[in-house]
Scaffold this motif. Structure first.
Motif: not given
Length: 84
Positions: A54-65
Motif C-alpha cells: 500500500l505504501i509503495t503504491c501511494l508513493i508511486f501514485a504521488y510520483e506519477i502525479h
C-alpha cells in the motif's frame, strides 16, 4: 451411503461439538500452541506485506502525479493569446 441422512451420521459418529471436544482433548497442547503461533505469524506477515504494498503504491501514485504536473507546466494544453 447415497441415502445417508444427517441423523445417520450423528448416530454413527456423534455430535459435531462432541467430535471437536474430543479432538482437543486428545491432541497435544504443544502442537496446538505451535499451530496458533504459526497462524499468528502468517497473519502478521500478511498484514506487513499488505502495508508495504500500500505504501509503495501511494508513493508511486504521488510520483506519477508530480510528473504529470511537471509535464502540464512544461507543455500546456491551452494557450492564451493576447492580441493588442
Amino acid at each position: 451411503m447415497d441415502d445417508c441422512t444427517y441423523e445417520d451420521i450423528v448416530e454413527e459418529m456423534g455430535e459435531p461439538k462432541d467430535i471437536v471436544a474430543s479432538y482437543y482433548e486428545e491432541v497435544d497442547s504443544q502442537y496446538l500452541i505451535k499451530k496458533m503461533n504459526t497462524r499468528r505469524l502468517v497473519k502478521w506477515f500478511g498484514m506487513i506485506i499488505t502495508i508495504i504494498i500500500l505504501i509503495t503504491c501511494l508513493i508511486f501514485a504521488y510520483e506519477i502525479h508530480k510528473a504529470r504536473i511537471a509535464i502540464e507546466e512544461e507543455y500546456p494544453l491551452q494557450f492564451e493569446e493576447v492580441i493588442e
